[in-house]
Design an enzyme around this catalytic site. Structure first.
Site, PDB file in Angstrom:
ATOM      1  N   ASP A   1       0.866  -1.234  -0.085  1.00 60.26           N
ATOM      2  CA  ASP A   1       0.056   0.050   0.124  1.00 60.26           C
ATOM      3  C   ASP A   1       0.769   1.186  -0.242  1.00 60.26           C
ATOM      4  O   ASP A   1       2.174   1.323   0.576  1.00 60.26           O
ATOM      5  CB  ASP A   1      -0.725  -0.157   1.217  1.00 60.26           C
ATOM      6  CG  ASP A   1      -2.276   0.759   0.885  1.00 60.26           C
ATOM      7  OD1 ASP A   1      -2.274   1.793   0.701  1.00 60.26           O
ATOM      8  OD2 ASP A   1      -3.369   0.315   1.418  1.00 60.26           O
TER       9      ASP A   1
ATOM     10  N   ARG B   1     -18.771   8.279   1.603  1.00 62.59           N
ATOM     11  CA  ARG B   1     -19.907   6.997   1.179  1.00 62.59           C
ATOM     12  C   ARG B   1     -21.202   7.498   2.299  1.00 62.59           C
ATOM     13  O   ARG B   1     -21.131   8.138   3.188  1.00 62.59           O
ATOM     14  CB  ARG B   1     -19.213   5.980   1.253  1.00 62.59           C
ATOM     15  CG  ARG B   1     -18.124   5.762   0.553  1.00 62.59           C
ATOM     16  CD  ARG B   1     -17.540   4.212   0.857  1.00 62.59           C
ATOM     17  NE  ARG B   1     -15.979   4.019   0.756  1.00 62.59           N
ATOM     18  CZ  ARG B   1     -15.341   2.795   0.463  1.00 62.59           C
ATOM     19  NH1 ARG B   1     -16.066   1.840   0.014  1.00 62.59           N
ATOM     20  NH2 ARG B   1     -14.119   2.905   0.496  1.00 62.59           N
TER      21      ARG B   1
ATOM     22  N   TYR C   1     -12.873   6.307 -12.302  1.00 59.83           N
ATOM     23  CA  TYR C   1     -12.956   4.997 -11.543  1.00 59.83           C
ATOM     24  C   TYR C   1     -13.886   4.007 -12.390  1.00 59.83           C
ATOM     25  O   TYR C   1     -13.157   2.862 -12.507  1.00 59.83           O
ATOM     26  CB  TYR C   1     -13.922   5.253 -10.331  1.00 59.83           C
ATOM     27  CG  TYR C   1     -13.914   4.238  -9.321  1.00 59.83           C
ATOM     28  CD1 TYR C   1     -12.884   3.704  -8.817  1.00 59.83           C
ATOM     29  CD2 TYR C   1     -15.179   3.706  -9.194  1.00 59.83           C
ATOM     30  CE1 TYR C   1     -12.944   2.572  -7.874  1.00 59.83           C
ATOM     31  CE2 TYR C   1     -15.506   2.613  -8.309  1.00 59.83           C
ATOM     32  CZ  TYR C   1     -14.259   1.957  -7.467  1.00 59.83           C
ATOM     33  OH  TYR C   1     -14.590   1.086  -6.685  1.00 59.83           O
TER      34      TYR C   1
END
Length: 346
Positions: free
Chosen positions: A56, A209, A168
């Site tokens: 990551d 979100r 995306y």
């Protein structure tokens, strides 16, 4: 693997499933392992006895998501950007590296597209070199603003390739193309799952979100902000259910390559969700409406008959039960520096 019909619980019963997963320890690479989903996947794989490398760059992932795993000798963190080549001698690769919320992926659209395309190519090259099985975390966004519901894997979608979400949407669609072409051309063992809205502990409160926004707003007594009329629908899958689906996919027969939907087929309007969160938190927050987001899908609901038949998988956690857990998590985070709400709820 035999087919099962809707209503049967499992192709492999729970005990046999756990034996198959934990029977032979594997070396596993998880790209994006510091993120919301990636950290849960790392945790689950370690609990099953596997050795895990988390790759990551921590642009959207967080080291604190992994802090409770730091003392496990079978766990290693490598800070690296998947857009640059890498090579790990592993048995399985899970590719979870990508910003996943609209504020994150729209903040650097070119970087988002390249993370999905170059990241996919680099994990596939790693798998090609080592013989590893590679599992792609794709998305329901490949269906765009669908003209058919529920969405089946055979549906090609209705995607705007030049809109603000395209970095995306098209990045994930291109990644799927690479996965299937590497499988057909080079024989790489690939598997593709399409994730529908997922929620639970370790979501960033500022990720934009809809569940994290509503819960944090309700707990802080702020207005619950709906973008559009609130009649757009979503289907919410609790994180533990989703992770089990991915693990089942990773050990499925080689001819089970997907794409395969992983999500909860329960469908709720955004307005219903807002009212549920407000009720469950005991909040007096108002529900307010703002202009709709560009290219925001009107309907999102998975057809999971393929996952049920090929993986023996279906979600177990109902929305209200999962929300109780998510609310408790965010409530425990109140007062921490990153507890802020982003400006988009989708």
């Amino acid at each position: 693997m035999r087919k099962v019909g809707r209503g049967e619980l499992s192709v492999v019963d729970r005990q046999d499933f756990l034996k198959k997963v934990a029977g032979i320890p594997k070396r596993i690479l998880v790209t994006g392992g510091g993120g919301f989903l990636g950290s849960h996947l790392c945790e689950r794989l370690l609990s099953l006895g596997h050795s895990v490398v988390c790759l990551d760059n921590f642009s959207t992932g967080r080291r604190e998501n992994l802090s409770h795993l730091s003392e496990i000798s079978r766990f290693h963190i490598v800070e690296h950007d998947v857009r640059k080549p890498f090579l790990f001698d592993v048995d399985v690769i899970f590719n979870f590296a990508s910003p996943a919320s609209p504020p994150d992926y729209q903040a650097d659209p070119v970087g988002t597209l390249m993370t999905n395309v170059l990241g996919a190519m680099n994990v596939l090259e790693n798998a090609r070199a080592t013989g590893a099985t590679v599992v792609q975390s794709s998305t329901s966004e490949v269906y765009g603003d669908p003209l058919h519901s529920p969405q089946r894997e055979s549906y090609f979608g209705n995607v705007n390739p030049i809109g603000p979400r395209a970095c995306y949407d098209e990045g994930k669609r291109s990644a799927e193309t690479l996965f299937f072409d590497y499988h057909r051309t080079y024989g790489v063992k690939t598997k593709v799952a399409r994730i529908f809205n997922t929620y639970g502990p370790r979501m960033r409160p500022d990720d934009g979100r809809v569940i994290s926004n509503f819960v944090v707003q309700a707990l802080l007594g702020q207005d619950l902000t709906i973008y559009g009329d609130g009649q757009q629908t979503r289907s919410f899958c609790y994180v533990d259910d989703l992770i089990e689906g991915f693990i089942r996919l990773s050990i499925s027969d080689d001819n089970c390559i997907g794409p395969i939907n992983l999500g909860n087929p329960g469908e709720f309007t955004v307005l219903e969700l807002a009212e549920m969160v407000r009720s469950m938190t005991g909040s007096r927050s108002r529900i307010v409406h703002r202009a709709a987001a560009v290219d925001d899908p009107r309907q999102r609901r998975p057809d999971i008959s393929q996952a049920m038949a090929e993986l023996g998988w279906e979600p177990k956690v109902a929305l209200r039960e999962g929300l109780h857990r998510a609310i408790a998590y965010f409530d425990s985070r109140l007062g921490t520096p990153d507890l802020a709400v982003a400006g988009e709820a989708v």
